[in-house]
Design an enzyme around this catalytic site. Structure first.
Site, short mmCIF file in Angstrom:
data_model
loop_
_atom_site.label_atom_id
_atom_site.label_comp_id
_atom_site.label_asym_id
_atom_site.label_seq_id
_atom_site.Cartn_x
_atom_site.Cartn_y
_atom_site.Cartn_z
CG PHE A 42 -2.17 -0.91 0.88
CD1 PHE A 42 -3.30 -0.42 0.24
CD2 PHE A 42 -2.14 -2.26 1.21
CE1 PHE A 42 -4.37 -1.23 -0.07
CE2 PHE A 42 -3.21 -3.08 0.91
CZ PHE A 42 -4.33 -2.58 0.28
CB SER A 43 1.81 3.72 2.55
OG SER A 43 0.51 4.05 2.96
CB VAL A 44 6.02 0.91 0.14
CG1 VAL A 44 6.33 0.81 1.62
CG2 VAL A 44 5.33 -0.35 -0.34
CE LYS B 229 -0.11 7.52 -0.31
NZ LYS B 229 -0.63 6.22 0.10
CE1 TYR C 147 0.82 8.97 3.14
CE2 TYR C 147 -0.64 7.55 4.40
CZ TYR C 147 0.34 7.71 3.46
OH TYR C 147 0.87 6.61 2.83
#
Length: 201
Positions: free
Chosen positions: A68-70, A72, A161
């Site tokens: 998920f966030s990685v 970005k 965020y």
């Protein structure tokens, strides 16, 4: 019931394996991998549990996982490459590349502001679901919601965020500029040349 925990440990890091086993035993994890560097050297490389508990498919050293966030960071690489090639101006309004975006307080929002989580678009005013992004008819509706979304604050004045909406806005902006999806671009420009098995999409 959980699968075995396997891998390699540097002496003195046995407590890490014990903690991982507890995660499985207490039902907090079904399957996982854990890799730890200490002072630049690998000291923990463990995996265990199940990739599929119902079928008792073990979690292996190379089991693929959803990120998920990685992602970005990968998306940032793609935008940096566009900038390096002269296709993207950080200070230009998003609306230069995506005209329909430029309304309801977003007319002057810069690419930099949007991509720095400072655009006030951390949420959408309408509920959406993951298939809304993949089904072409539903995606068109979601796009209209995104374009009509009013920022929650004056763009650039503060930061929050943009957990899920970041990917929605970044993907559309990227595609408007590059004329291809960020996943296709990254596969060709970054992942395949580096031998990575990561992919987006």
């Amino acid at each position: 019931n959980f699968g075995p925990v396997e891998g390699r440990l540097t002496p003195g890091f046995g407590g890490v394996k014990d903690a991982l086993v507890r995660q499985f035993h207490e039902g907090r994890q079904v399957g996982a991998s854990l890799y730890v560097l200490h002072q630049g050297k690998p000291v923990v490389d463990l995996w265990g549990g199940y990739a599929n508990r119902a079928q008792k498919t073990p979690w292996n050293e190379d089991t693929r996982v959803v990120l998920f966030s990685v992602t970005k960071g990968f998306v940032a690489m793609a935008f940096l490459l566009l900038h390096e090639r002269g296709l993207l101006d950080w200070e230009a309004p998003v609306a230069k590349y995506w005209p329909e975006f430029g309304c309801r307080g977003k007319e002057k929002m810069s690419v930099r502001t949007l991509l720095e989580h400072r655009g006030g678009l951390a949420t959408l005013s309408k509920t959406f679901h993951v298939p809304d992004w993949y089904d072409p008819v539903r995606r068109a509706r979601l796009l209209r919601v995104m374009e009509r979304q009013k920022p929650r604050w004056e763009p650039g004045s503060t930061q929050a965020y943009h957990t899920i909406t970041y990917g929605l806005y970044a993907a559309e902006l990227f595609e408007r500029i590059a004329q291809e999806s960020v996943g296709t671009f990254l596969r060709r420009e970054v992942f395949e040349p580096t031998g990575s098995d990561v992919y987006l999409g």
